[in-house]
Design a protein around this motif. Structure first.
Motif, short mmCIF file in Angstrom:
data_model
loop_
_atom_site.label_atom_id
_atom_site.label_comp_id
_atom_site.label_asym_id
_atom_site.label_seq_id
_atom_site.Cartn_x
_atom_site.Cartn_y
_atom_site.Cartn_z
N LEU A 207 0.70 -1.07 -0.01
CA LEU A 207 -0.04 0.02 0.02
C LEU A 207 0.92 1.11 0.14
CD1 LEU A 207 -3.29 0.64 2.25
CD2 LEU A 207 -1.42 2.41 1.94
N ALA A 208 1.97 1.49 0.93
CA ALA A 208 2.71 2.52 1.02
C ALA A 208 3.56 2.67 -0.43
CB ALA A 208 3.67 2.33 2.08
N ILE A 209 4.07 1.56 -0.86
CA ILE A 209 5.00 1.70 -1.97
C ILE A 209 3.96 2.27 -3.15
CG2 ILE A 209 6.29 0.48 -3.84
CD1 ILE A 209 7.36 -1.45 -1.39
N THR A 210 2.92 1.56 -3.39
CA THR A 210 1.73 1.75 -4.64
C THR A 210 1.54 3.52 -4.35
OG1 THR A 210 1.08 -0.29 -4.40
CG2 THR A 210 -0.44 1.40 -5.37
N HIS A 211 1.44 4.21 -3.30
CA HIS A 211 1.07 5.42 -3.08
C HIS A 211 2.30 6.21 -2.80
CE1 HIS A 211 -3.34 4.14 -3.39
NE2 HIS A 211 -2.83 3.30 -2.58
#
Length: 213
Positions: A207-211
């Motif tokens: 989630l963190a990497i995607t955003h």
């Protein structure tokens, strides 16, 4: 008669038809509505843009645009839609021998093109493909907005802990970098996962990497 689809999200979308030929508008409307699609017809690019200005931008939609429109052409309309932030899928309708126009439209982002005269099953396939894409795009946009809202709820320290996790640090290393105890790191990490609604480290990192956190 075109076969019917059972996919409710697709059938809940709107098909915009922009064509100056009244007979073509009537024909497309009949074909699409008789198969459960919602249709909104417009006789010119200018009238279509005026109508769009008062519609809900979150509506799942797609468009069938005739290339030979009076006033603003189909290509010009396509550019205008992009400039004004309308990103629903669209297919251009061309006459015989206008493949170059269709290629230009596709290079500019059109989903597909239909060359007159086209078959009913071709129309059905193109519209279903566009509305499916529009629905998926809408869901992804909602997920992005939700995730971004959740990330904004993190405290400064929680963001620091998450940043360290994204960088590949262990809990012990995070404690050393931030000069806090292992127990405090674990507490912040638990808070981060709770606020973001995830229960696995892999999901948290994705989630963190995607955003781009």
């Amino acid at each position: 008669m075109l076969k019917k689809t059972q996919e409710a999200p697709v059938k809940s979308g709107v098909v915009y038809v922009v064509d100056d030929d009244e007979a073509m508008r009537d024909s497309l409307t009949w074909l699409l509505e008789s198969n459960g699609f919602k249709v909104s017809c417009h006789e010119s690019a200018e009238r279509f843009l005026m109508a769009l200005a008062s519609t809900d931008r979150t509506t799942v939609a797609c468009a069938l645009l005739d290339m030979r429109l009076p006033g603003m052409s189909g290509i010009e309309l396509q550019n205008r839609l992009q400039d004004e932030g309308y990103h629903f899928p669209l297919t251009v309708i061309t006459g015989y021998g206008e493949v170059k126009l269709a290629v230009q439209a596709i290079k500019q982002g059109a989903t597909d093109f239909l060359e007159k005269p086209f078959k009913e099953d071709q129309l059905y396939s193109v519209v279903e493909k566009m509305l499916s894409k529009a629905y998926i795009d809408q869901q992804q946009n909602l997920e992005i907005q939700t995730a971004q809202s959740k990330l904004k709820t993190l405290t400064r320290r929680e963001k620091e802990v998450l940043k360290c996790l994204v960088d590949g640090c262990t809990n012990k290393q995070i404690g050393e970098v931030l000069k806090i105890s292992l127990k405090t790191v674990e507490a912040h990490r638990a808070n981060v996962m709770d606020k973001l609604g995830v229960n696995r480290a892999a999901t948290l990192l994705k989630l963190a990497i995607t955003h781009n956190f």
